[in-house]
Write an enzyme that holds these catalytic residues in place. Structure first.
Site, PDB file in Angstrom:
ATOM      1  N   GLY A  72      71.132  10.185  -8.376  1.00 29.85           N
ATOM      2  CA  GLY A  72      72.367   9.548  -7.951  1.00 29.85           C
ATOM      3  C   GLY A  72      72.679   8.472  -8.979  1.00 29.85           C
ATOM      4  O   GLY A  72      71.758   7.933  -9.603  1.00 29.85           O
ATOM      5  N   GLY A 121      68.603  12.815  -6.907  1.00 24.66           N
ATOM      6  CA  GLY A 121      69.830  13.399  -6.386  1.00 24.66           C
ATOM      7  C   GLY A 121      70.187  14.750  -6.979  1.00 24.66           C
ATOM      8  O   GLY A 121      70.867  15.557  -6.331  1.00 24.66           O
ATOM      9  N   GLU A 144      61.911   8.057  -6.619  1.00 30.31           N
ATOM     10  CA  GLU A 144      62.512   6.932  -5.878  1.00 30.31           C
ATOM     11  C   GLU A 144      61.536   5.823  -5.499  1.00 30.31           C
ATOM     12  O   GLU A 144      61.954   4.704  -5.234  1.00 30.31           O
ATOM     13  CB  GLU A 144      63.233   7.438  -4.626  1.00 30.31           C
ATOM     14  CG  GLU A 144      64.496   8.252  -4.904  1.00 30.31           C
ATOM     15  CD  GLU A 144      64.220   9.721  -5.217  1.00 30.31           C
ATOM     16  OE1 GLU A 144      63.035  10.115  -5.271  1.00 30.31           O
ATOM     17  OE2 GLU A 144      65.198  10.462  -5.416  1.00 30.31           O
ATOM     18  N   ASP A 152      64.182  11.234  -1.108  1.00 28.12           N
ATOM     19  CA  ASP A 152      65.157  11.495  -0.040  1.00 28.12           C
ATOM     20  C   ASP A 152      65.878  12.821  -0.301  1.00 28.12           C
ATOM     21  O   ASP A 152      65.250  13.753  -0.787  1.00 28.12           O
ATOM     22  CB  ASP A 152      66.121  10.301   0.088  1.00 28.12           C
ATOM     23  CG  ASP A 152      67.001  10.101  -1.139  1.00 28.12           C
ATOM     24  OD1 ASP A 152      66.616  10.548  -2.244  1.00 28.12           O
ATOM     25  OD2 ASP A 152      68.078   9.495  -1.006  1.00 28.12           O
TER      26      ASP A 152
HETATM   27  C1  QUE Z   1      64.096   6.423 -10.201  1.00 25.55           C
HETATM   28  C2  QUE Z   1      65.285   7.007  -9.814  1.00 25.55           C
HETATM   29  C3  QUE Z   1      66.351   7.149 -10.715  1.00 25.55           C
HETATM   30  C4  QUE Z   1      66.162   6.686 -12.026  1.00 25.55           C
HETATM   31  C5  QUE Z   1      64.951   6.104 -12.403  1.00 25.55           C
HETATM   32  C6  QUE Z   1      63.939   5.983 -11.479  1.00 25.55           C
HETATM   33  C7  QUE Z   1      67.619   7.731 -10.358  1.00 25.55           C
HETATM   34  C8  QUE Z   1      68.636   7.763 -11.362  1.00 25.55           C
HETATM   35  C9  QUE Z   1      68.387   7.275 -12.648  1.00 25.55           C
HETATM   36  C10 QUE Z   1      69.362   7.220 -13.700  1.00 25.55           C
HETATM   37  C11 QUE Z   1      68.997   7.488 -15.018  1.00 25.55           C
HETATM   38  C12 QUE Z   1      69.927   7.396 -16.042  1.00 25.55           C
HETATM   39  C13 QUE Z   1      71.230   7.020 -15.776  1.00 25.55           C
HETATM   40  C14 QUE Z   1      71.603   6.743 -14.447  1.00 25.55           C
HETATM   41  C15 QUE Z   1      70.661   6.822 -13.443  1.00 25.55           C
HETATM   42  O1  QUE Z   1      67.156   6.779 -12.944  1.00 25.55           O
HETATM   43  O2  QUE Z   1      67.813   8.177  -9.203  1.00 25.55           O
HETATM   44  O3  QUE Z   1      72.874   6.353 -14.196  1.00 25.55           O
HETATM   45  O4  QUE Z   1      72.162   6.915 -16.772  1.00 25.55           O
HETATM   46  O5  QUE Z   1      69.842   8.276 -11.049  1.00 25.55           O
HETATM   47  O6  QUE Z   1      62.749   5.403 -11.841  1.00 25.55           O
HETATM   48  O7  QUE Z   1      65.449   7.449  -8.541  1.00 25.55           O
END
Ligand code: QUE
Length: 378
Positions: A72, A121, A144, A152
């Site tokens: 997400g 997600g 998460e 989740d």
């Molecule tokens: C745990 C997570 C997420 C994460 C890192 C975690 C996650 C997620 C992102 C993420 C990575 C790069 C992006 C961004 C989000 O990193 O759910 O917008 O550019 O989306 O340790 O759950």
């Protein structure tokens, strides 16, 4: 003039009487991390395609060589929630769970081409797809626990189904798996080389699809199984390079060390024992994990067995909204993804305290509205 780039692209490819619907994630700056608008667009299109007799199947994919979907868009979510209030977070999770639930109950086959990073997600969006292909470039995880949320989007239902308690290990540790291992553990159901994508996608347009979704599901199964057996033949003639990535090998050697203790703790319903095993993973991944996140996952995983997807997702939805109201999730995202100090300031809780807190969170009544809207879809 501002040019707006569409974060999700939809396309229909027609051949004879039938079409294939393609959903392409196209938000490179966030590794295709999903926001409310993307999820709403996907939901709308799936509802149209579900009722269009010309659509034989739907395909999820990304042309981004790095990622199918990083999760997400929690960075954006936390920033916007800070600015505009909790309704932002609640609306995001509501939309995410509606869309994921629709995929779980979708009446036509869905092929998810999970090439590259597929986390959180992105896993949740596609876990309900009937045919999930991983490749040698896939990196799977439910990370998460590192950001104070919890595994989740269905993970409390699907991870406990993996054999030997390995799914509990994946959820509680946030460990990363290659596509090969993701396939062998039964988490995903097909494995093909990444370079087969063009061939598979063009073959999809030549297959003689029927009117019946059940028949189409079996046709797609036979096709993918055939593709896998062709690869197995050429593999035997190849150079015998290692089957597992370096990361997998580390993870598996660690799992070998702890698995009997871990399985015993699982059988004894000893949450503290499980966490102790996970805390021995320094050599694999030494990052801080939220024990409250682990407790929530554990509690829900215990409850999920035999439940419908609607029920599993509805309870996770409640817990997600609660975690964004508390400081747990916002603080985790701040430390890991925004300020990147990697030092989340979570309360120090014992295993028992974390379990008690998790039970309190899970005793919030499950929103009837959500369950009703899920069920109305059936
Ligand atoms: C745990 C997570 C997420 C994460 C890192 C975690 C996650 C997620 C992102 C993420 C990575 C790069 C992006 C961004 C989000 O990193 O759910 O917008 O550019 O989306 O340790 O759950």
């Amino acid at each position: 003039m501002e040019i707006k780039i569409k974060k999700v692209l939809f396309g229909e490819q027609k051949f004879g009487a039938k079409s294939v619907g393609f959903i392409e994630l196209n938000h490179a700056p966030a590794l295709n991390a999903l926001d409310t608008e993307m999820l709403a667009d996907i939901e709308k299109r799936l509802l149209v395609w579900q009722n269009d007799p010309a659509i034989a199947l739907v395909v999820f994919h990304s042309e981004n060589p790095k990622a199918f979907c990083a999760g997400g868009d929690v960075k954006k979510l936390v920033i916007e929630t800070r600015e505009k209030g909790l309704k932002i977070a609640e609306d995001f999770f509501t939309q995410e769970y509606f869309t994921d639930c629709l995929v779980h109950g979708f009446k036509k086959p869905i092929l998810a081409w999970l090439d590259g990073i597929t986390m959180g997600g992105g896993v949740g969006l596609t876990q309900g797809a009937s045919h999930r292909v991983v490749t040698e470039k896939t990196l799977l995880s439910m990370p998460e626990v590192f950001i104070g949320l919890f595994p989740d989007v269905g993970a409390t239902g699907f991870l406990p189904q993996l054999k030997d308690g390995f799914g509990y290990f994946i959820g509680l540790s946030g460990a990363r798996l290659s596509g090969q291992l993701g396939y062998e553990t039964g988490w995903q159901n097909y494995f093909l080389k990444s370079d087969k994508k063009r061939k598979v996608f063009s073959d999809l347009l030549r297959i003689d699809w029927r009117d019946s979704s059940e028949e189409n599901r079996e046709i797609l199964n036979q096709y993918l199984t055939h593709m896998m057996s062709l690869e197995a033949e050429t593999e035997e003639k190849s150079d015998g390079r290692p089957r597992y990535s370096e990361g997998d090998q580390k993870l598996l050697s660690h799992w070998q060390k702890i698995s009997s203790e871990f399985k015993k703790a699982l059988a004894d319903k000893n949450f503290a024992g499980l966490v102790e095993c996970i805390n021995k993973t320094e050599g694999v991944d030494g990052r801080a994990r939220s024990i409250l996140s682990q407790a929530l996952f554990y509690e829900m995983a215990q409850k999920a067995s035999g439940q419908s997807w609607e029920k599993v997702l509805a309870l996770e939805w409640v817990a997600s909204v609660e975690m964004s109201k508390s400081s747990s999730f916002p603080e985790g995202v701040r430390a890991v993804l925004l300020d990147k100090d990697q030092k989340p300031k979570w309360p120090m809780l014992t295993a028992d305290e974390a379990l008690a807190e998790a039970r309190k969170i899970l005793s919030s009544p499950v929103d009837n509205l959500l369950v009703r809207r899920f069920e109305a879809r059936k």
